[in-house]
Design a protein around this motif. Structure first.
Motif, PDB file in Angstrom:
ATOM      1  N   GLY A   1     -15.975   0.564 -23.086  1.00 41.39           N
ATOM      2  CA  GLY A   1     -16.291   1.399 -24.242  1.00 41.39           C
ATOM      3  C   GLY A   1     -15.307   2.539 -24.412  1.00 41.39           C
ATOM      4  N   ASN A   2     -14.410   2.701 -23.481  1.00 40.63           N
ATOM      5  CA  ASN A   2     -13.400   3.757 -23.558  1.00 40.63           C
ATOM      6  C   ASN A   2     -12.352   3.348 -24.600  1.00 40.63           C
ATOM      7  OD1 ASN A   2     -11.092   5.402 -23.047  1.00 40.63           O
ATOM      8  ND2 ASN A   2     -11.782   5.739 -20.957  1.00 40.63           N
ATOM      9  N   PRO A   3     -12.049   4.227 -25.570  1.00 37.95           N
ATOM     10  CA  PRO A   3     -11.070   3.852 -26.603  1.00 37.95           C
ATOM     11  C   PRO A   3      -9.663   3.617 -26.043  1.00 37.95           C
ATOM     12  CG  PRO A   3     -11.662   6.173 -26.783  1.00 37.95           C
ATOM     13  CD  PRO A   3     -12.578   5.564 -25.759  1.00 37.95           C
ATOM     14  N   TYR A   4      -9.397   4.071 -24.831  1.00 39.62           N
ATOM     15  CA  TYR A   4      -8.077   3.872 -24.216  1.00 39.62           C
ATOM     16  C   TYR A   4      -8.049   2.695 -23.245  1.00 39.62           C
ATOM     17  CZ  TYR A   4      -7.140   8.334 -26.353  1.00 39.62           C
ATOM     18  OH  TYR A   4      -6.989   9.334 -27.265  1.00 39.62           O
ATOM     19  N   ALA A   5      -9.165   2.001 -23.127  1.00 40.58           N
ATOM     20  CA  ALA A   5      -9.221   0.821 -22.255  1.00 40.58           C
ATOM     21  C   ALA A   5      -8.168  -0.173 -22.723  1.00 40.58           C
ATOM     22  CB  ALA A   5     -10.610   0.196 -22.281  1.00 40.58           C
ATOM     23  N   GLY A   6      -7.407  -0.705 -21.796  1.00 42.95           N
ATOM     24  CA  GLY A   6      -6.339  -1.631 -22.134  1.00 42.95           C
ATOM     25  C   GLY A   6      -5.040  -0.951 -22.495  1.00 42.95           C
ATOM     26  N   LYS A   7      -5.088   0.348 -22.745  1.00 43.64           N
ATOM     27  CA  LYS A   7      -3.880   1.111 -23.078  1.00 43.64           C
ATOM     28  C   LYS A   7      -3.427   1.970 -21.908  1.00 43.64           C
ATOM     29  CE  LYS A   7      -5.279   1.389 -27.887  1.00 43.64           C
ATOM     30  NZ  LYS A   7      -5.822   2.252 -28.908  1.00 43.64           N
ATOM     31  N   VAL A   8      -4.385   2.435 -21.120  1.00 46.55           N
ATOM     32  CA  VAL A   8      -4.097   3.275 -19.954  1.00 46.55           C
ATOM     33  C   VAL A   8      -4.554   2.514 -18.723  1.00 46.55           C
ATOM     34  CG1 VAL A   8      -4.681   5.427 -18.765  1.00 46.55           C
ATOM     35  CG2 VAL A   8      -4.367   5.420 -21.248  1.00 46.55           C
ATOM     36  N   ARG A   9      -3.699   2.449 -17.716  1.00 49.92           N
ATOM     37  CA  ARG A   9      -4.062   1.777 -16.467  1.00 49.92           C
ATOM     38  C   ARG A   9      -4.065   2.787 -15.339  1.00 49.92           C
ATOM     39  NH1 ARG A   9      -2.717  -3.448 -15.101  1.00 49.92           N
ATOM     40  NH2 ARG A   9      -4.042  -2.943 -13.339  1.00 49.92           N
ATOM     41  N   ILE A  10      -5.099   2.773 -14.583  1.00 52.37           N
ATOM     42  CA  ILE A  10      -5.230   3.582 -13.377  1.00 52.37           C
ATOM     43  C   ILE A  10      -5.270   2.594 -12.219  1.00 52.37           C
ATOM     44  CG2 ILE A  10      -6.619   5.297 -12.151  1.00 52.37           C
ATOM     45  CD1 ILE A  10      -5.650   6.291 -14.901  1.00 52.37           C
ATOM     46  N   PRO A  11      -4.437   2.786 -11.193  1.00 51.89           N
ATOM     47  CA  PRO A  11      -4.445   1.808 -10.104  1.00 51.89           C
ATOM     48  C   PRO A  11      -5.795   1.748  -9.408  1.00 51.89           C
ATOM     49  CG  PRO A  11      -3.086   3.704  -9.539  1.00 51.89           C
ATOM     50  CD  PRO A  11      -3.507   3.879 -10.958  1.00 51.89           C
ATOM     51  N   ARG A  12      -6.228   0.523  -9.129  1.00 48.63           N
ATOM     52  CA  ARG A  12      -7.479   0.328  -8.392  1.00 48.63           C
ATOM     53  C   ARG A  12      -7.172   0.407  -6.902  1.00 48.63           C
ATOM     54  NH1 ARG A  12      -8.137  -3.697 -12.569  1.00 48.63           N
ATOM     55  NH2 ARG A  12      -7.034  -5.090 -11.180  1.00 48.63           N
ATOM     56  N   PRO A  13      -7.990   1.131  -6.157  1.00 46.98           N
ATOM     57  CA  PRO A  13      -7.752   1.229  -4.718  1.00 46.98           C
ATOM     58  C   PRO A  13      -8.241  -0.024  -3.987  1.00 46.98           C
ATOM     59  CG  PRO A  13      -9.739   2.412  -5.271  1.00 46.98           C
ATOM     60  CD  PRO A  13      -9.147   1.934  -6.577  1.00 46.98           C
ATOM     61  N   VAL A  14      -7.686  -0.236  -2.829  1.00 50.80           N
ATOM     62  CA  VAL A  14      -8.180  -1.271  -1.926  1.00 50.80           C
ATOM     63  C   VAL A  14      -8.991  -0.505  -0.884  1.00 50.80           C
ATOM     64  CG1 VAL A  14      -7.556  -3.176  -0.397  1.00 50.80           C
ATOM     65  CG2 VAL A  14      -6.089  -2.618  -2.356  1.00 50.80           C
ATOM     66  N   LEU A  15     -10.268  -0.327  -1.185  1.00 51.81           N
ATOM     67  CA  LEU A  15     -11.123   0.563  -0.385  1.00 51.81           C
ATOM     68  C   LEU A  15     -11.205   0.154   1.077  1.00 51.81           C
ATOM     69  CD1 LEU A  15     -13.980   1.178  -2.970  1.00 51.81           C
ATOM     70  CD2 LEU A  15     -12.189   2.781  -2.276  1.00 51.81           C
ATOM     71  N   GLU A  16     -11.238  -1.152   1.344  1.00 52.48           N
ATOM     72  CA  GLU A  16     -11.396  -1.606   2.729  1.00 52.48           C
ATOM     73  C   GLU A  16     -10.160  -1.324   3.585  1.00 52.48           C
ATOM     74  OE1 GLU A  16     -10.098  -5.212   0.288  1.00 52.48           O
ATOM     75  OE2 GLU A  16     -11.447  -3.509   0.020  1.00 52.48           O
ATOM     76  N   LEU A  17      -9.028  -0.991   2.955  1.00 52.12           N
ATOM     77  CA  LEU A  17      -7.819  -0.661   3.711  1.00 52.12           C
ATOM     78  C   LEU A  17      -7.514   0.835   3.708  1.00 52.12           C
ATOM     79  CD1 LEU A  17      -5.415  -3.567   2.676  1.00 52.12           C
ATOM     80  CD2 LEU A  17      -6.904  -3.395   4.684  1.00 52.12           C
ATOM     81  N   SER A  18      -8.315   1.598   3.007  1.00 51.31           N
ATOM     82  CA  SER A  18      -8.081   3.037   2.917  1.00 51.31           C
ATOM     83  C   SER A  18      -8.844   3.763   4.015  1.00 51.31           C
ATOM     84  CB  SER A  18      -8.498   3.540   1.536  1.00 51.31           C
ATOM     85  OG  SER A  18      -7.709   2.921   0.533  1.00 51.31           O
ATOM     86  N   SER A  19      -8.276   4.885   4.443  1.00 52.75           N
ATOM     87  CA  SER A  19      -8.888   5.673   5.515  1.00 52.75           C
ATOM     88  C   SER A  19      -8.604   7.154   5.252  1.00 52.75           C
ATOM     89  CB  SER A  19      -8.315   5.259   6.875  1.00 52.75           C
ATOM     90  OG  SER A  19      -6.953   5.637   6.964  1.00 52.75           O
ATOM     91  N   ARG A  20      -8.923   7.985   6.203  1.00 58.58           N
ATOM     92  CA  ARG A  20      -8.704   9.420   6.050  1.00 58.58           C
ATOM     93  C   ARG A  20      -7.232   9.752   5.805  1.00 58.58           C
ATOM     94  NH1 ARG A  20      -7.983  14.382   7.257  1.00 58.58           N
ATOM     95  NH2 ARG A  20      -9.562  15.969   7.471  1.00 58.58           N
ATOM     96  N   ASN A  21      -6.319   8.980   6.404  1.00 59.77           N
ATOM     97  CA  ASN A  21      -4.891   9.283   6.323  1.00 59.77           C
ATOM     98  C   ASN A  21      -4.081   8.280   5.515  1.00 59.77           C
ATOM     99  OD1 ASN A  21      -5.356  11.464   8.058  1.00 59.77           O
ATOM    100  ND2 ASN A  21      -5.117  10.164   9.834  1.00 59.77           N
ATOM    101  N   ILE A  22      -4.739   7.249   5.003  1.00 62.72           N
ATOM    102  CA  ILE A  22      -4.038   6.190   4.275  1.00 62.72           C
ATOM    103  C   ILE A  22      -4.869   5.799   3.061  1.00 62.72           C
ATOM    104  CG2 ILE A  22      -3.365   3.750   4.372  1.00 62.72           C
ATOM    105  CD1 ILE A  22      -2.825   4.149   7.364  1.00 62.72           C
ATOM    106  N   VAL A  23      -4.200   5.631   1.934  1.00 63.99           N
ATOM    107  CA  VAL A  23      -4.863   5.035   0.775  1.00 63.99           C
ATOM    108  C   VAL A  23      -3.962   3.908   0.276  1.00 63.99           C
ATOM    109  CG1 VAL A  23      -3.971   6.686  -0.942  1.00 63.99           C
ATOM    110  CG2 VAL A  23      -6.057   5.450  -1.420  1.00 63.99           C
ATOM    111  N   VAL A  24      -4.590   2.768   0.018  1.00 65.90           N
ATOM    112  CA  VAL A  24      -3.886   1.601  -0.500  1.00 65.90           C
ATOM    113  C   VAL A  24      -4.425   1.353  -1.904  1.00 65.90           C
ATOM    114  CG1 VAL A  24      -3.395  -0.853  -0.179  1.00 65.90           C
ATOM    115  CG2 VAL A  24      -3.653   0.643   1.820  1.00 65.90           C
ATOM    116  N   MET A  25      -3.512   1.106  -2.837  1.00 63.97           N
ATOM    117  CA  MET A  25      -3.914   0.858  -4.219  1.00 63.97           C
ATOM    118  C   MET A  25      -3.004  -0.201  -4.825  1.00 63.97           C
ATOM    119  SD  MET A  25      -2.494   4.416  -5.856  1.00 63.97           S
ATOM    120  CE  MET A  25      -2.790   5.355  -4.363  1.00 63.97           C
ATOM    121  N   GLU A  26      -3.485  -0.801  -5.914  1.00 61.33           N
ATOM    122  CA  GLU A  26      -2.672  -1.821  -6.569  1.00 61.33           C
ATOM    123  C   GLU A  26      -1.389  -1.188  -7.088  1.00 61.33           C
ATOM    124  OE1 GLU A  26      -4.120  -3.558 -10.284  1.00 61.33           O
ATOM    125  OE2 GLU A  26      -5.276  -1.743 -10.650  1.00 61.33           O
TER     126      GLU A  26
END
Length: 152
Positions: A105-130
């Protein structure tokens, strides 16, 4: 990068050269074990300790010479402390990227991309995202500024 511990087996490839850097860490392009392109943000080993040391020195200076600044300096310290838990960043990324999904429902959907994280690989000191290829926001802004300057 040399101390990813058990997470190291989750990556087929880790580029040695950083894509970028920030105050608390740096970012490397990776290929996950399942073949997906991703980005790995790794916190600098001493980032939090050095931050606390610098803030302690700044607060001491203010306590001695500019007491009126201590209140908002302490609030700034509390807010900045959140930067050292990359699990929070991963959680925020998940929430924000969902707001831009098709059908949201966001008017910018498909126009703005925010990377999705890979939560199972992220930790206090590391974040993994697409990994999202394309022009960065900063590059776009600089390019747009040059275009506008030519018009004026």
């Amino acid at each position: 990068l040399r101390d990813l511990g058990p997470l190291a087996s989750e990556f087929q490839e880790v580029e040695a050269e950083a894509l970028g850097a920030a105050a608390t860490g740096q970012v490397h392009r990776v290929v996950l074990r399942d073949g997906r392109d991703a980005v790995l943000k790794v916190q600098y080993p001493e980032a939090e300790r050095l931050y606390q040391q610098d803030f302690a020195s700044t607060k001491l200076f203010c306590a001695l010479l500019q007491r009126e600044h201590l209140g908002y300096l302490e609030e700034l310290e509390r807010q900045f402390q959140t930067e050292f838990d990359y699990r929070k960043e991963a959680s925020d990324l998940a929430e924000i990227s969902a707001l831009f999904n098709e059908g949201s429902g966001n008017p910018y959907a498909g126009k703005v991309r925010i990377p999705r994280p890979v939560l199972e690989l992220s930790s206090r000191n590391i974040v993994v995202m697409e990994y999202l290829p394309g022009v960065t926001l900063l590059s776009y802004a600089r390019s747009r500024k040059r275009q506008l300057q030519k018009m004026w």
